[in-house]
Design an enzyme around this catalytic site. Structure first.
Site, PDB file in Angstrom:
ATOM      1  N   ARG A 122       0.809  -1.232   0.000  1.00 21.38           N
ATOM      2  CA  ARG A 122       0.000   0.000   0.000  1.00 21.38           C
ATOM      3  C   ARG A 122       0.835   1.272   0.000  1.00 21.38           C
ATOM      4  NH1 ARG A 122      -3.124  -3.167   3.702  1.00 21.38           N
ATOM      5  NH2 ARG A 122      -4.796  -4.151   2.541  1.00 21.38           N
ATOM      6  N   LYS A 144       2.212  11.428 -10.541  1.00 17.36           N
ATOM      7  CA  LYS A 144       1.293  10.598 -11.333  1.00 17.36           C
ATOM      8  C   LYS A 144       2.043   9.349 -11.765  1.00 17.36           C
ATOM      9  CE  LYS A 144      -1.941  13.844 -13.420  1.00 17.36           C
ATOM     10  NZ  LYS A 144      -2.379  14.449 -14.698  1.00 17.36           N
ATOM     11  N   GLU A 186       6.922  18.630 -24.465  1.00 22.59           N
ATOM     12  CA  GLU A 186       6.412  18.970 -23.127  1.00 22.59           C
ATOM     13  C   GLU A 186       6.990  20.309 -22.656  1.00 22.59           C
ATOM     14  OE1 GLU A 186       3.962  17.311 -21.854  1.00 22.59           O
ATOM     15  OE2 GLU A 186       4.206  15.140 -21.983  1.00 22.59           O
ATOM     16  N   LYS A 228       5.928  23.281 -12.868  1.00 19.12           N
ATOM     17  CA  LYS A 228       5.150  22.092 -12.516  1.00 19.12           C
ATOM     18  C   LYS A 228       5.041  21.944 -11.006  1.00 19.12           C
ATOM     19  CE  LYS A 228       3.892  17.448 -13.447  1.00 19.12           C
ATOM     20  NZ  LYS A 228       3.951  16.277 -14.291  1.00 19.12           N
ATOM     21  N   GLU A 238      -5.342  17.045  -9.231  1.00 20.25           N
ATOM     22  CA  GLU A 238      -6.014  17.498 -10.460  1.00 20.25           C
ATOM     23  C   GLU A 238      -7.502  17.736 -10.278  1.00 20.25           C
ATOM     24  OE1 GLU A 238      -4.313  15.846 -14.141  1.00 20.25           O
ATOM     25  OE2 GLU A 238      -6.340  15.858 -14.927  1.00 20.25           O
ATOM     26  N   ARG A 242      -4.319  21.735 -12.357  1.00 18.06           N
ATOM     27  CA  ARG A 242      -3.366  20.752 -12.884  1.00 18.06           C
ATOM     28  C   ARG A 242      -3.807  20.187 -14.231  1.00 18.06           C
ATOM     29  NH1 ARG A 242       0.015  15.925  -9.770  1.00 18.06           N
ATOM     30  NH2 ARG A 242       1.076  15.227 -11.664  1.00 18.06           N
ATOM     31  N   ASN A 246      -2.439  19.023 -19.155  1.00 16.56           N
ATOM     32  CA  ASN A 246      -2.853  18.037 -20.165  1.00 16.56           C
ATOM     33  C   ASN A 246      -3.185  18.676 -21.504  1.00 16.56           C
ATOM     34  OD1 ASN A 246      -2.699  15.616 -18.632  1.00 16.56           O
ATOM     35  ND2 ASN A 246      -4.458  16.344 -17.476  1.00 16.56           N
ATOM     36  N   HIS A 249      -3.118  16.558 -24.556  1.00 16.19           N
ATOM     37  CA  HIS A 249      -3.014  15.154 -24.139  1.00 16.19           C
ATOM     38  C   HIS A 249      -4.240  14.311 -24.475  1.00 16.19           C
ATOM     39  CE1 HIS A 249       0.604  16.577 -22.311  1.00 16.19           C
ATOM     40  NE2 HIS A 249       0.859  15.446 -21.678  1.00 16.19           N
ATOM     41  N   HIS A 253      -2.917  11.217 -26.227  1.00 14.60           N
ATOM     42  CA  HIS A 253      -3.057   9.871 -25.654  1.00 14.60           C
ATOM     43  C   HIS A 253      -3.876   8.975 -26.574  1.00 14.60           C
ATOM     44  CE1 HIS A 253      -2.159  11.094 -21.184  1.00 14.60           C
ATOM     45  NE2 HIS A 253      -1.071  10.982 -21.923  1.00 14.60           N
ATOM     46  N   HIS A 266       5.715   9.399 -27.017  1.00 13.11           N
ATOM     47  CA  HIS A 266       4.748  10.239 -26.286  1.00 13.11           C
ATOM     48  C   HIS A 266       4.854  11.718 -26.683  1.00 13.11           C
ATOM     49  CE1 HIS A 266       2.187  11.581 -23.006  1.00 13.11           C
ATOM     50  NE2 HIS A 266       3.140  12.409 -22.623  1.00 13.11           N
TER      51      HIS A 266
HETATM   52  P1  NAD Z   1      10.776   6.438 -22.413  1.00 16.98           P
HETATM   53  O1  NAD Z   1      10.810   6.227 -20.975  1.00 16.98           O
HETATM   54  O2  NAD Z   1      10.242   5.371 -23.285  1.00 16.98           O
HETATM   55  O3  NAD Z   1      12.244   6.806 -22.899  1.00 16.98           O
HETATM   56  C1  NAD Z   1      12.470   7.050 -24.263  1.00 16.98           C
HETATM   57  C2  NAD Z   1      13.561   6.154 -24.838  1.00 16.98           C
HETATM   58  O4  NAD Z   1      14.831   6.675 -24.479  1.00 16.98           O
HETATM   59  C3  NAD Z   1      13.555   4.709 -24.326  1.00 16.98           C
HETATM   60  O5  NAD Z   1      13.932   3.861 -25.383  1.00 16.98           O
HETATM   61  C4  NAD Z   1      14.645   4.714 -23.261  1.00 16.98           C
HETATM   62  O6  NAD Z   1      15.218   3.458 -23.084  1.00 16.98           O
HETATM   63  C5  NAD Z   1      15.635   5.667 -23.851  1.00 16.98           C
HETATM   64  N1  NAD Z   1      16.475   6.391 -22.895  1.00 16.98           N
HETATM   65  C6  NAD Z   1      16.061   6.971 -21.752  1.00 16.98           C
HETATM   66  N2  NAD Z   1      17.064   7.689 -21.219  1.00 16.98           N
HETATM   67  C7  NAD Z   1      18.134   7.524 -22.016  1.00 16.98           C
HETATM   68  C8  NAD Z   1      19.449   8.038 -21.993  1.00 16.98           C
HETATM   69  N3  NAD Z   1      19.850   8.921 -21.075  1.00 16.98           N
HETATM   70  N4  NAD Z   1      20.309   7.644 -22.955  1.00 16.98           N
HETATM   71  C9  NAD Z   1      19.890   6.784 -23.941  1.00 16.98           C
HETATM   72  N5  NAD Z   1      18.640   6.300 -24.044  1.00 16.98           N
HETATM   73  C10 NAD Z   1      17.770   6.691 -23.087  1.00 16.98           C
HETATM   74  O7  NAD Z   1       9.915   7.746 -22.792  1.00 16.98           O
HETATM   75  P2  NAD Z   1       9.792   9.202 -22.155  1.00 16.98           P
HETATM   76  O8  NAD Z   1       9.549  10.085 -23.300  1.00 16.98           O
HETATM   77  O9  NAD Z   1      10.899   9.504 -21.210  1.00 16.98           O
HETATM   78  O10 NAD Z   1       8.470   9.090 -21.272  1.00 16.98           O
HETATM   79  C11 NAD Z   1       7.211   8.887 -21.862  1.00 16.98           C
HETATM   80  C12 NAD Z   1       6.275   8.349 -20.815  1.00 16.98           C
HETATM   81  O11 NAD Z   1       6.096   9.320 -19.787  1.00 16.98           O
HETATM   82  C13 NAD Z   1       4.888   8.039 -21.361  1.00 16.98           C
HETATM   83  O12 NAD Z   1       4.483   6.780 -20.919  1.00 16.98           O
HETATM   84  C14 NAD Z   1       4.025   9.121 -20.745  1.00 16.98           C
HETATM   85  O13 NAD Z   1       2.696   8.699 -20.564  1.00 16.98           O
HETATM   86  C15 NAD Z   1       4.727   9.370 -19.451  1.00 16.98           C
HETATM   87  N6  NAD Z   1       4.439  10.685 -18.862  1.00 16.98           N
HETATM   88  C16 NAD Z   1       4.055  10.709 -17.567  1.00 16.98           C
HETATM   89  C17 NAD Z   1       3.814  11.925 -16.954  1.00 16.98           C
HETATM   90  C18 NAD Z   1       3.477  11.948 -15.493  1.00 16.98           C
HETATM   91  O14 NAD Z   1       3.115  13.012 -14.989  1.00 16.98           O
HETATM   92  N7  NAD Z   1       3.603  10.848 -14.789  1.00 16.98           N
HETATM   93  C19 NAD Z   1       3.969  13.118 -17.647  1.00 16.98           C
HETATM   94  C20 NAD Z   1       4.381  13.045 -18.981  1.00 16.98           C
HETATM   95  C21 NAD Z   1       4.614  11.816 -19.573  1.00 16.98           C
HETATM   96  N1  GLY Z   2       1.639  15.563 -17.200  1.00 19.69           N
HETATM   97  C1  GLY Z   2       0.442  15.956 -16.563  1.00 19.69           C
HETATM   98  C2  GLY Z   2       0.532  16.047 -15.059  1.00 19.69           C
HETATM   99  O1  GLY Z   2       1.506  15.729 -14.443  1.00 19.69           O
HETATM  100  O2  GLY Z   2      -0.413  16.434 -14.451  1.00 19.69           O
END
Ligand code: NAD
Ligand code: GLY
Length: 362
Positions: A122, A144, A186, A228, A238, A242, A246, A249, A253, A266
């Site tokens: 939990r 998130k 972003e 942020k 949210e 917040r 999006n 998004h 999405h 993404h």
């Molecule tokens: P990702 O985590 O898939 O990374 C992108 C690629 O880069 C992957 O192939 C990874 O292995 C590679 N990589 C990462 N760091 C590296 C480095 N330093 N050197 C070489 N390769 C590297 O994608 P992302 O764009 O980082 O994240 C996208 C995700 O984030 C989505 O799932 C999205 O929904 C999520 N997201 C979440 C929030 C939140 O608030 N939680 C906000 C925005 C996006």
């Molecule tokens: N990326 C949207 C949020 O963190 O709220």
């Protein structure tokens, strides 16, 4: 105009946590060890990041009982199955409630490992160690966490704040070009939704940022994190403001889901989504067409796509948008736009207008 501070705090009372941004932080365990409450630690990473950076982190864990789990890379693996693998690794580690998880990677690993930490017994502590620009400016901050389902992005998840965010800017040197550009979607989002001055600064500094100018990149990360952190502190779960984060998004999405996870990364999907939201806003008379063009032009300068892939099924995109988390009582709720620096929450958006924008965007 961009403030220099590289250590920020997300002000959440007893759950406040630091965001540290700088070179060499992964190897400097004094910067993050205090955020681990007990002796047991699981470091989760992916197959691209682990060979590059896992050793730097585990070197700082010599006094801990440490396990590592390396998952396949990419959005297609942000699944319940991957979360189950993290739970199995925590069970094997005999992780109790004072155990910690370190998420070392991009947003996929951050969302996944954070989700597993939220669920394990939990909720246990976790540290975000983002290694993509996108994760440094957005996903690692704010708590998130979650996984995708075939039916839609991030549909299963939890709000669970990290104990610290450690953004080692050295890691950006190995980030593939496509992923660097995706991160700028972003970054541009922050300017578009609420910071016209920052948007202009990005227009002026696009070339230096794409050339990975270290100072400007670090300043950009700090600037976005400051925005942020403020929004999250005011509206953690949210209920209002917040949702503006999006912007783009709902469309983005849905495109990720319909095109197949990982087809558009993404940030690319969000770039297209912001353009669609801006054009919809212009169509609905909220924003001037010239503003939508200005946004499209900046995204294009950063090498990002701005129209939906030619063979995309528009009806399927609209269907996926109906499952978006922002909707309420069966009505679409979208983030629309008055132009650079001013986004707004719009209720009950007309589906015919959305259909027209989707079919005119190939
Ligand atoms: P990702 O985590 O898939 O990374 C992108 C690629 O880069 C992957 O192939 C990874 O292995 C590679 N990589 C990462 N760091 C590296 C480095 N330093 N050197 C070489 N390769 C590297 O994608 P992302 O764009 O980082 O994240 C996208 C995700 O984030 C989505 O799932 C999205 O929904 C999520 N997201 C979440 C929030 C939140 O608030 N939680 C906000 C925005 C996006
Ligand atoms: N990326 C949207 C949020 O963190 O709220």
């Amino acid at each position: 105009m961009i403030a220099a501070g590289r250590e920020l705090t997300v002000e959440l009372g007893a759950r406040a946590y630091p965001i540290r941004i700088g070179a060499g932080l992964l190897g400097d365990c004094a910067q993050w060890q205090d955020a681990l409450p007990g002796r047991h630690v699981l470091v989760v990473s992916d197959a691209h990041v682990a060979p590059l950076y896992l050793d730097r982190v585990t070197a700082g864990l010599r006094d801990h009982v440490t396990a590592t789990l390396v998952l396949p890379a990419g959005e297609a693996h942000k699944t319940l199955d991957s979360a189950t693998q993290i739970f199995a690794a925590l069970a094997q580690l005999k992780a109790s409630r004072d155990a910690g998880v370190i998420a070392l990677g991009g947003g996929v690993i951050g969302d996944l490992a954070g989700f597993a930490a939220a669920c394990w017994m939990r909720g246990i502590a976790f540290i975000q160690m983002p290694t993509t620009l996108l994760a440094m400016v957005d996903s690692s901050v704010g708590g998130k966490t979650g996984v995708d389902l075939p039916q839609g992005k991030n549909l299963v998840g939890a709000f669970h704040q990290p104990r610290a965010v450690i953004a080692d800017t050295d890691t950006l040197s190995t980030l593939p070009e496509r992923e660097l550009r995706a991160g700028f979607a972003e970054v541009i989002k922050y300017g578009a939704l609420g910071d016209a001055e920052f948007f202009s600064w990005l227009e002026t500094n696009a070339d230096a940022l794409l050339a990975r100018d270290a100072d400007k990149l670090a300043a950009t990360i700090a600037h976005c994190c400051r925005q942020k952190a403020g929004i999250v502190a005011r509206d953690e779960t949210e209920r209002g403001e917040r949702a503006l984060l999006n912007f783009g998004h709902s469309f983005g999405h849905a495109l990720e889901t319909v095109c197949g996870y990982g087809t558009l990364v993404h940030g690319e999907a969000i770039a297209i989504g912001m353009c669609l939201a801006a054009r919809l806003s212009a169509r609905l008379g909220m924003a001037r067409e010239a503003e939508a063009i200005r946004l499209r032009d900046l995204l294009t300068r950063f090498g990002l796509p701005t129209t939906i892939p030619a063979d995309t099924d528009a009806a399927a995109v609209l269907a996926a948008m109906r499952l978006d988390k922002k909707n309420a009582s069966g009505r679409l709720r979208l983030i629309l736009w008055h132009g650079v620096g001013r986004a707004d929450i719009a209720e009950g958006v007309d589906e015919a207008a959305i259909r027209a924008i989707l079919s005119g965007s190939r």
